[in-house]
Design a protein around this motif. Sequence first.
Motif, PDB file in Angstrom:
ATOM      1  N   ASP A  65      41.759  40.025 -50.800  1.00 40.34           N
ATOM      2  CA  ASP A  65      40.724  39.550 -49.890  1.00 40.34           C
ATOM      3  C   ASP A  65      39.317  40.033 -50.254  1.00 40.34           C
ATOM      4  OD1 ASP A  65      41.494  42.108 -49.264  1.00 40.34           O
ATOM      5  OD2 ASP A  65      41.504  41.844 -47.096  1.00 40.34           O
ATOM      6  N   HIS A 105      27.498  44.125 -48.135  1.00 38.47           N
ATOM      7  CA  HIS A 105      28.598  43.458 -47.431  1.00 38.47           C
ATOM      8  C   HIS A 105      29.920  44.189 -47.643  1.00 38.47           C
ATOM      9  CE1 HIS A 105      30.789  40.288 -45.456  1.00 38.47           C
ATOM     10  NE2 HIS A 105      31.600  40.201 -46.502  1.00 38.47           N
ATOM     11  N   THR A 133      30.494  46.599 -45.021  1.00 41.10           N
ATOM     12  CA  THR A 133      30.910  45.943 -43.784  1.00 41.10           C
ATOM     13  C   THR A 133      32.412  45.677 -43.804  1.00 41.10           C
ATOM     14  OG1 THR A 133      28.751  44.879 -43.577  1.00 41.10           O
ATOM     15  CG2 THR A 133      30.555  43.923 -42.312  1.00 41.10           C
ATOM     16  N   VAL A 134      32.896  45.219 -44.947  1.00 37.36           N
ATOM     17  CA  VAL A 134      34.329  44.955 -45.085  1.00 37.36           C
ATOM     18  C   VAL A 134      35.133  46.239 -44.939  1.00 37.36           C
ATOM     19  CG1 VAL A 134      36.115  44.199 -46.701  1.00 37.36           C
ATOM     20  CG2 VAL A 134      33.973  42.914 -46.523  1.00 37.36           C
ATOM     21  N   MET A 152      34.347  49.014 -43.454  1.00 35.70           N
ATOM     22  CA  MET A 152      34.243  49.634 -42.129  1.00 35.70           C
ATOM     23  C   MET A 152      34.891  48.809 -41.028  1.00 35.70           C
ATOM     24  SD  MET A 152      32.823  52.497 -42.709  1.00 35.70           S
ATOM     25  CE  MET A 152      32.437  53.031 -41.033  1.00 35.70           C
ATOM     26  N   ASP A 153      35.349  47.632 -41.370  1.00 35.88           N
ATOM     27  CA  ASP A 153      35.991  46.771 -40.379  1.00 35.88           C
ATOM     28  C   ASP A 153      37.293  47.418 -39.903  1.00 35.88           C
ATOM     29  OD1 ASP A 153      37.440  44.717 -39.040  1.00 35.88           O
ATOM     30  OD2 ASP A 153      36.274  43.204 -40.124  1.00 35.88           O
ATOM     31  N   PRO A 154      37.502  47.524 -38.594  1.00 35.23           N
ATOM     32  CA  PRO A 154      38.754  48.103 -38.075  1.00 35.23           C
ATOM     33  C   PRO A 154      39.997  47.374 -38.579  1.00 35.23           C
ATOM     34  CG  PRO A 154      37.129  47.897 -36.327  1.00 35.23           C
ATOM     35  CD  PRO A 154      36.554  47.189 -37.518  1.00 35.23           C
ATOM     36  N   ALA A 155      39.807  46.137 -39.028  1.00 34.87           N
ATOM     37  CA  ALA A 155      40.957  45.366 -39.512  1.00 34.87           C
ATOM     38  C   ALA A 155      41.344  45.727 -40.947  1.00 34.87           C
ATOM     39  CB  ALA A 155      40.636  43.870 -39.430  1.00 34.87           C
ATOM     40  N   TRP A 156      40.561  46.609 -41.596  1.00 36.24           N
ATOM     41  CA  TRP A 156      40.888  47.013 -42.966  1.00 36.24           C
ATOM     42  C   TRP A 156      42.277  47.643 -42.991  1.00 36.24           C
ATOM     43  CZ3 TRP A 156      39.347  46.301 -47.792  1.00 36.24           C
ATOM     44  CH2 TRP A 156      39.776  47.189 -48.772  1.00 36.24           C
ATOM     45  N   GLU A 157      43.139  47.144 -43.862  1.00 38.14           N
ATOM     46  CA  GLU A 157      44.555  47.550 -43.831  1.00 38.14           C
ATOM     47  C   GLU A 157      45.063  48.067 -45.171  1.00 38.14           C
ATOM     48  OE1 GLU A 157      46.669  44.047 -42.695  1.00 38.14           O
ATOM     49  OE2 GLU A 157      46.220  42.974 -44.566  1.00 38.14           O
TER      50      GLU A 157
END
Length: 218
Positions: free
Chosen positions: A116, A163, A166-167, A169-174
């Motif tokens: 991604d 950017h 931003t990716v 730090m996104d809580p959805a980072w898995e």
Amino acid sequence: MRDAYQEQLDTLAEELAGMCDQVADALAKATKALLESDLQLAEEVISSDIRIDELRAAAEEKAFALLALQAPVATDLRTVVSAIHGAGDIERMGDLALHVAQAARRRHPDPVLPADVSGYFAEMGRVGCQLAHKAGDVIRSRDLARAEELERDDDAMDDLHRHMFTVLMDPAWEHGVGPAVDITLLARFYERYADHAVAVARRIVYVVTGRMPGPLAV
């Protein structure tokens, strides 16, 4: 004598422009190695970096010889001094492409990048190569308008670099900490690569106008 001296300056400029093309090729290959986990291509970039180092040393030797033997003044002096600094910037671009290739080799056969985010790095690679080729064009042509284009192109790289944070730090980072560290370092390599290309173009502006554009941290 003057014709021979000018020919030496032109040869020096062409060698620096050729270095720009070589580091563009190195970044293109390193990016492909990164995206495709291509070990052979990564090794090619790593082994060829010594050639870029040798070209820097040769360019600096020629520039210092011109300083010592010709005692240039005005535009010629700016040309020679800028060549010395520019050779260092271009060599550093090669080192940054090397770092990208080393990351691909270090993680092989596993991919370095989650799927991604790979598209962002493909674009950073494209922008970086474009900047390097344009820097070479500016060295050859001393085209100030072309030099200004690099500033705008660098904005695109800066946007991509920001950017990525931003990716991450996104809580959805898995994908965990390891990939996040790799991505942070790699994004920085591309961003710095672009900064050095802009620095090369700014030195040409200085050669032509006698005025160095605003500061750039490189």
